[in-house]
Design a protein around this motif. Structure first.
Motif, PDB file in Angstrom:
ATOM      1  N   HIS A  91       0.818  -1.213   0.000  1.00  0.00           N
ATOM      2  CA  HIS A  91       0.000   0.000   0.000  1.00  0.00           C
ATOM      3  C   HIS A  91       0.855   1.268   0.000  1.00  0.00           C
ATOM      4  O   HIS A  91       0.504   2.259   0.621  1.00  0.00           O
ATOM      5  CB  HIS A  91      -0.966   0.020   1.181  1.00  0.00           C
ATOM      6  N   LEU A  92       1.990   1.229  -0.687  1.00  0.00           N
ATOM      7  CA  LEU A  92       2.842   2.403  -0.816  1.00  0.00           C
ATOM      8  C   LEU A  92       2.852   2.839  -2.267  1.00  0.00           C
ATOM      9  O   LEU A  92       2.803   2.010  -3.177  1.00  0.00           O
ATOM     10  CB  LEU A  92       4.279   2.074  -0.395  1.00  0.00           C
ATOM     11  N   SER A  93       2.944   4.134  -2.488  1.00  0.00           N
ATOM     12  CA  SER A  93       3.034   4.609  -3.864  1.00  0.00           C
ATOM     13  C   SER A  93       4.489   4.568  -4.313  1.00  0.00           C
ATOM     14  O   SER A  93       5.416   4.651  -3.495  1.00  0.00           O
ATOM     15  CB  SER A  93       2.499   6.034  -3.973  1.00  0.00           C
ATOM     16  N   LEU A  94       4.689   4.432  -5.606  1.00  0.00           N
ATOM     17  CA  LEU A  94       6.048   4.392  -6.135  1.00  0.00           C
ATOM     18  C   LEU A  94       6.753   5.719  -5.883  1.00  0.00           C
ATOM     19  O   LEU A  94       7.960   5.739  -5.605  1.00  0.00           O
ATOM     20  CB  LEU A  94       6.029   4.073  -7.637  1.00  0.00           C
ATOM     21  N   GLN A  95       6.039   6.819  -5.947  1.00  0.00           N
ATOM     22  CA  GLN A  95       6.653   8.127  -5.693  1.00  0.00           C
ATOM     23  C   GLN A  95       7.241   8.193  -4.284  1.00  0.00           C
ATOM     24  O   GLN A  95       8.317   8.732  -4.081  1.00  0.00           O
ATOM     25  CB  GLN A  95       5.631   9.253  -5.892  1.00  0.00           C
ATOM     26  N   TYR A  96       6.531   7.642  -3.313  1.00  0.00           N
ATOM     27  CA  TYR A  96       7.023   7.623  -1.937  1.00  0.00           C
ATOM     28  C   TYR A  96       8.319   6.827  -1.842  1.00  0.00           C
ATOM     29  O   TYR A  96       9.294   7.260  -1.224  1.00  0.00           O
ATOM     30  CB  TYR A  96       5.956   7.029  -1.017  1.00  0.00           C
ATOM     31  N   VAL A  97       8.341   5.658  -2.471  1.00  0.00           N
ATOM     32  CA  VAL A  97       9.528   4.798  -2.426  1.00  0.00           C
ATOM     33  C   VAL A  97      10.689   5.460  -3.153  1.00  0.00           C
ATOM     34  O   VAL A  97      11.831   5.450  -2.662  1.00  0.00           O
ATOM     35  CB  VAL A  97       9.208   3.408  -3.029  1.00  0.00           C
ATOM     36  N   LEU A  98      10.419   6.073  -4.301  1.00  0.00           N
ATOM     37  CA  LEU A  98      11.494   6.724  -5.057  1.00  0.00           C
ATOM     38  C   LEU A  98      12.061   7.924  -4.308  1.00  0.00           C
ATOM     39  O   LEU A  98      13.276   8.142  -4.308  1.00  0.00           O
ATOM     40  CB  LEU A  98      10.989   7.149  -6.439  1.00  0.00           C
ATOM     41  N   GLN A  99      11.197   8.702  -3.655  1.00  0.00           N
ATOM     42  CA  GLN A  99      11.691   9.835  -2.870  1.00  0.00           C
ATOM     43  C   GLN A  99      12.526   9.352  -1.694  1.00  0.00           C
ATOM     44  O   GLN A  99      13.545   9.961  -1.355  1.00  0.00           O
ATOM     45  CB  GLN A  99      10.524  10.689  -2.377  1.00  0.00           C
ATOM     46  N   ASP A 100      12.115   8.250  -1.079  1.00  0.00           N
ATOM     47  CA  ASP A 100      12.898   7.672   0.011  1.00  0.00           C
ATOM     48  C   ASP A 100      14.276   7.228  -0.489  1.00  0.00           C
ATOM     49  O   ASP A 100      15.300   7.517   0.132  1.00  0.00           O
ATOM     50  CB  ASP A 100      12.148   6.484   0.614  1.00  0.00           C
ATOM     51  N   MET A 101      14.291   6.550  -1.629  1.00  0.00           N
ATOM     52  CA  MET A 101      15.559   6.057  -2.175  1.00  0.00           C
ATOM     53  C   MET A 101      16.451   7.200  -2.641  1.00  0.00           C
ATOM     54  O   MET A 101      17.670   7.148  -2.487  1.00  0.00           O
ATOM     55  CB  MET A 101      15.282   5.075  -3.312  1.00  0.00           C
ATOM     56  N   GLU A 102      15.848   8.236  -3.205  1.00  0.00           N
ATOM     57  CA  GLU A 102      16.625   9.399  -3.634  1.00  0.00           C
ATOM     58  C   GLU A 102      17.216  10.112  -2.413  1.00  0.00           C
ATOM     59  O   GLU A 102      18.370  10.536  -2.428  1.00  0.00           O
ATOM     60  CB  GLU A 102      15.740  10.346  -4.438  1.00  0.00           C
ATOM     61  N   GLY A 103      16.441  10.202  -1.355  1.00  0.00           N
ATOM     62  CA  GLY A 103      16.923  10.828  -0.133  1.00  0.00           C
ATOM     63  C   GLY A 103      18.037  10.034   0.525  1.00  0.00           C
ATOM     64  O   GLY A 103      18.942  10.593   1.144  1.00  0.00           O
ATOM     65  N   ARG A 104      18.005   8.719   0.387  1.00  0.00           N
ATOM     66  CA  ARG A 104      19.049   7.866   0.952  1.00  0.00           C
ATOM     67  C   ARG A 104      20.265   7.777   0.039  1.00  0.00           C
ATOM     68  O   ARG A 104      21.259   7.155   0.397  1.00  0.00           O
ATOM     69  CB  ARG A 104      18.509   6.471   1.224  1.00  0.00           C
TER      70      ARG A 104
END
Length: 138
Positions: A91-104
């Motif tokens: 139940h996560l959006s891809l945008q959320y995951v991509l922003q998390d990965m970009e931030g990391r």
């Protein structure tokens, strides 16, 4: 009356998962009384373990997808298709995951690419994807 109302409010927050009692990590020695449990509280996020598990699974799905692509680069729609099943379970959006990965620092997002949004693994992302490969081989 005030203490009873505070205890009732705390009980409601505990049932809903927003409050957890603070448990002391130190063991009482001989002749020492342990702290009374339930006198101190910590704020919590309900079902935070499920959120973290879904985020880690989605992150590994995106890393695996980008690692399979040539030069660790792919269009966003390719990653969306590859990671769709994992994202829907968590139940996560891809945008959320991509922003998390970009931030990391695991990937970079090129929004000015001529063919649409392009995703590129960073050196840290390549290392993390390699760790996933080694983990799967065991």
């Amino acid at each position: 009356v005030v203490a009873a109302a505070a205890q009732a409010a705390a009980a409601i927050l505990v049932r809903r998962g927003w409050l957890v009692p603070l448990r002391s990590m130190a063991v009482a020695g001989p002749g020492e009384a342990p702290a009374v449990e339930g006198t101190a509280w910590l704020w919590s996020l309900p079902r935070c373990g499920l959120l973290v598990k879904a985020l880690l699974q989605s992150r590994s799905d995106v890393l695996r997808c980008l690692d399979r692509q040539r030069f660790g680069r792919a269009q966003q729609h390719v990653v969306e298709r590859a990671a769709a099943s994992g994202l829907s379970r968590g139940h996560l959006s891809l945008q959320y995951v991509l922003q998390d990965m970009e931030g990391r620092g695991l990937l970079s997002v090129d929004r000015a690419a001529p063919a649409g949004t392009s995703l590129l693994l960073s050196p840290a992302g390549v290392e993390a994807a390699g760790a996933l490969k080694r983990k799967r081989k065991r």
